[in-house]
Design a protein around this motif. Structure first.
Motif, PDB file in Angstrom:
ATOM      1  N   LEU A   1       0.819  -1.208   0.000  1.00  0.00           N
ATOM      2  CA  LEU A   1       0.000   0.000   0.000  1.00  0.00           C
ATOM      3  C   LEU A   1       0.857   1.264   0.000  1.00  0.00           C
ATOM      4  O   LEU A   1       0.329   2.369  -0.139  1.00  0.00           O
ATOM      5  CB  LEU A   1      -0.939  -0.003   1.208  1.00  0.00           C
ATOM      6  N   ARG A   2       2.161   1.119   0.154  1.00  0.00           N
ATOM      7  CA  ARG A   2       3.077   2.264   0.109  1.00  0.00           C
ATOM      8  C   ARG A   2       3.607   2.525  -1.301  1.00  0.00           C
ATOM      9  O   ARG A   2       4.254   3.527  -1.540  1.00  0.00           O
ATOM     10  CB  ARG A   2       4.261   2.036   1.056  1.00  0.00           C
ATOM     11  N   TRP A   3       3.335   1.595  -2.213  1.00  0.00           N
ATOM     12  CA  TRP A   3       3.933   1.686  -3.550  1.00  0.00           C
ATOM     13  C   TRP A   3       2.964   2.334  -4.527  1.00  0.00           C
ATOM     14  O   TRP A   3       1.899   1.802  -4.815  1.00  0.00           O
ATOM     15  CB  TRP A   3       4.287   0.293  -4.069  1.00  0.00           C
ATOM     16  N   ARG A   4       3.333   3.476  -5.065  1.00  0.00           N
ATOM     17  CA  ARG A   4       2.494   4.145  -6.055  1.00  0.00           C
ATOM     18  C   ARG A   4       2.646   3.518  -7.444  1.00  0.00           C
ATOM     19  O   ARG A   4       1.671   3.372  -8.179  1.00  0.00           O
ATOM     20  CB  ARG A   4       2.830   5.635  -6.121  1.00  0.00           C
ATOM     21  N   ARG A   5       3.868   3.170  -7.801  1.00  0.00           N
ATOM     22  CA  ARG A   5       4.105   2.602  -9.132  1.00  0.00           C
ATOM     23  C   ARG A   5       3.582   1.163  -9.190  1.00  0.00           C
ATOM     24  O   ARG A   5       3.886   0.348  -8.320  1.00  0.00           O
ATOM     25  CB  ARG A   5       5.600   2.615  -9.445  1.00  0.00           C
ATOM     26  N   PRO A   6       2.785   0.820 -10.210  1.00  0.00           N
ATOM     27  CA  PRO A   6       2.278  -0.553 -10.329  1.00  0.00           C
ATOM     28  C   PRO A   6       3.417  -1.559 -10.436  1.00  0.00           C
ATOM     29  O   PRO A   6       4.414  -1.324 -11.105  1.00  0.00           O
ATOM     30  CB  PRO A   6       1.465  -0.507 -11.630  1.00  0.00           C
TER      31      PRO A   6
ATOM     32  N   GLU B   1     -12.876  -2.430   4.863  1.00  0.00           N
ATOM     33  CA  GLU B   1     -13.541  -1.247   5.410  1.00  0.00           C
ATOM     34  C   GLU B   1     -12.696  -0.618   6.511  1.00  0.00           C
ATOM     35  O   GLU B   1     -12.586   0.611   6.610  1.00  0.00           O
ATOM     36  CB  GLU B   1     -14.919  -1.625   5.940  1.00  0.00           C
ATOM     37  N   ARG B   2     -12.084  -1.460   7.340  1.00  0.00           N
ATOM     38  CA  ARG B   2     -11.239  -0.938   8.412  1.00  0.00           C
ATOM     39  C   ARG B   2     -10.032  -0.203   7.839  1.00  0.00           C
ATOM     40  O   ARG B   2      -9.681   0.896   8.296  1.00  0.00           O
ATOM     41  CB  ARG B   2     -10.774  -2.074   9.313  1.00  0.00           C
ATOM     42  N   LEU B   3      -9.389  -0.806   6.830  1.00  0.00           N
ATOM     43  CA  LEU B   3      -8.218  -0.181   6.231  1.00  0.00           C
ATOM     44  C   LEU B   3      -8.548   1.162   5.602  1.00  0.00           C
ATOM     45  O   LEU B   3      -7.774   2.118   5.697  1.00  0.00           O
ATOM     46  CB  LEU B   3      -7.611  -1.104   5.163  1.00  0.00           C
ATOM     47  N   SER B   4      -9.724   1.248   4.968  1.00  0.00           N
ATOM     48  CA  SER B   4     -10.083   2.481   4.265  1.00  0.00           C
ATOM     49  C   SER B   4     -10.346   3.638   5.218  1.00  0.00           C
ATOM     50  O   SER B   4     -10.312   4.809   4.805  1.00  0.00           O
ATOM     51  CB  SER B   4     -11.312   2.246   3.386  1.00  0.00           C
ATOM     52  N   SER B   5     -10.603   3.344   6.482  1.00  0.00           N
ATOM     53  CA  SER B   5     -10.901   4.401   7.443  1.00  0.00           C
ATOM     54  C   SER B   5      -9.800   4.593   8.485  1.00  0.00           C
ATOM     55  O   SER B   5      -9.942   5.416   9.391  1.00  0.00           O
ATOM     56  CB  SER B   5     -12.225   4.094   8.158  1.00  0.00           C
ATOM     57  N   ASP B   6      -8.700   3.827   8.354  1.00  0.00           N
ATOM     58  CA  ASP B   6      -7.612   3.904   9.321  1.00  0.00           C
ATOM     59  C   ASP B   6      -6.531   4.854   8.812  1.00  0.00           C
ATOM     60  O   ASP B   6      -5.837   4.560   7.831  1.00  0.00           O
ATOM     61  CB  ASP B   6      -7.024   2.505   9.539  1.00  0.00           C
ATOM     62  N   ASP B   7      -6.371   5.986   9.465  1.00  0.00           N
ATOM     63  CA  ASP B   7      -5.410   6.995   9.013  1.00  0.00           C
ATOM     64  C   ASP B   7      -3.963   6.539   9.152  1.00  0.00           C
ATOM     65  O   ASP B   7      -3.057   7.158   8.582  1.00  0.00           O
ATOM     66  CB  ASP B   7      -5.601   8.299   9.799  1.00  0.00           C
TER      67      ASP B   7
ATOM     68  N   VAL C   1      -2.843   3.630   8.169  1.00  0.00           N
ATOM     69  CA  VAL C   1      -2.521   2.693   7.091  1.00  0.00           C
ATOM     70  C   VAL C   1      -2.078   3.462   5.861  1.00  0.00           C
ATOM     71  O   VAL C   1      -2.787   4.360   5.406  1.00  0.00           O
ATOM     72  CB  VAL C   1      -3.737   1.805   6.756  1.00  0.00           C
ATOM     73  N   PRO C   2      -0.907   3.158   5.306  1.00  0.00           N
ATOM     74  CA  PRO C   2      -0.417   3.889   4.128  1.00  0.00           C
ATOM     75  C   PRO C   2      -1.154   3.466   2.865  1.00  0.00           C
ATOM     76  O   PRO C   2      -1.016   2.338   2.399  1.00  0.00           O
ATOM     77  CB  PRO C   2       1.061   3.474   4.062  1.00  0.00           C
ATOM     78  N   LEU C   3      -1.960   4.337   2.323  1.00  0.00           N
ATOM     79  CA  LEU C   3      -2.667   4.052   1.080  1.00  0.00           C
ATOM     80  C   LEU C   3      -2.081   4.930  -0.018  1.00  0.00           C
ATOM     81  O   LEU C   3      -2.262   6.152  -0.008  1.00  0.00           O
ATOM     82  CB  LEU C   3      -4.169   4.304   1.231  1.00  0.00           C
ATOM     83  N   ALA C   4      -1.394   4.316  -0.966  1.00  0.00           N
ATOM     84  CA  ALA C   4      -0.693   5.083  -1.996  1.00  0.00           C
ATOM     85  C   ALA C   4      -1.604   5.526  -3.123  1.00  0.00           C
ATOM     86  O   ALA C   4      -1.178   6.169  -4.055  1.00  0.00           O
ATOM     87  CB  ALA C   4       0.447   4.247  -2.571  1.00  0.00           C
ATOM     88  N   ARG C   5      -2.891   5.188  -3.034  1.00  0.00           N
ATOM     89  CA  ARG C   5      -3.783   5.475  -4.148  1.00  0.00           C
ATOM     90  C   ARG C   5      -4.616   6.727  -3.927  1.00  0.00           C
ATOM     91  O   ARG C   5      -5.708   6.857  -4.430  1.00  0.00           O
ATOM     92  CB  ARG C   5      -4.703   4.275  -4.405  1.00  0.00           C
ATOM     93  N   SER C   6      -4.118   7.657  -3.151  1.00  0.00           N
ATOM     94  CA  SER C   6      -4.765   8.955  -2.950  1.00  0.00           C
ATOM     95  C   SER C   6      -6.201   8.829  -2.480  1.00  0.00           C
ATOM     96  O   SER C   6      -7.098   9.534  -2.946  1.00  0.00           O
ATOM     97  CB  SER C   6      -4.710   9.776  -4.242  1.00  0.00           C
TER      98      SER C   6
END
Length: 214
Positions: free
Chosen positions: A73-78, A142-148, A150-155
């Protein structure tokens, strides 16, 4: 930590678990078993627990690594990601809840192509076809999407549905000497959004199976 690899059919390895046990003659020359012994001698933290000498070896005990769970989830490049190059996500001693978290992480990274290798396809298939398991994956997403934290590289983009295995991409995979079973690895989410729309869409993109059908 993930690492770039020389394996020709992938780009990077990701090991949320390490270690395994030999279950067939096909495991006799396991590269991961040999590599784990060397990594233990080098002091690598992931490889300090020894497995049963009858089926495993030094540094190769089945071990869960919570700190590695969200690396993709930290990687922006596919990237093409070989999941558990040093283990087997279908191993009976990997907790079901942790397997669900691994699949949720893959679902939250649709920019990547995840490649899962297992010597235990029947065990993993039974798990992935369980409605209870699918529900746990949903809850973890759902938990990951609301957990600040968690590094989500997909903006902030969150998948609107569970991922479905991309059989077309799996069928065209360049991975040699393997039977593709992406369709087998996609759970049927009965009672979720219709007959076809609630299968795992992004995780994994390719499955590689071999050995005993345990």
């Amino acid at each position: 930590m993930s690492s770039v690899t020389r394996i020709e059919w992938t780009e990077v390895t990701w090991n949320p678990t390490t270690g395994c046990d030999r279950i067939s003659p096909g495991c006799d020359h396991c590269y991961a078993l040999t590599l784990a012994k060397r990594l233990k001698a080098m002091g690598q933290a992931k490889y300090q627990c020894d497995g049963d000498p009858r089926t495993s070896g030094p540094g190769f005990a089945l071990t869960v690594h919570e700190d590695a769970l969200f690396e993709p989830l930290r990687w922006r490049r596919p990237r093409k990601v070989f999941v558990n190059s040093m283990s087997d996500i279908g191993h009976a001693r990997v907790p079901t809840a942790f397997v669900a978290r691994v699949f949720a992480t893959m679902a939250m990274g649709p920019q990547h192509q995840f490649q899962v290798l297992t010597k235990r396809p029947r065990l993993l298939r039974r798990l992935l076809e369980s409605q209870k398991f699918v529900d746990v994956v949903w809850a973890e997403m759902e938990r990951l999407s609301s957990d600040d934290t968690v590094p989500l590289a997909r903006s902030g983009h969150v998948p609107s549905g569970l991922p479905r295995c991309a059989e077309d991409r799996a069928a065209s995979s360049s991975c040699p000497a393997a039977r593709r079973r992406a369709g087998d690895l996609a759970p049927r989410a009965r009672g979720l959004r219709g007959r076809h729309s609630a299968q795992l869409e992004h995780a994994p993109d390719a499955g590689v199976v071999g050995g005993p059908q345990a």
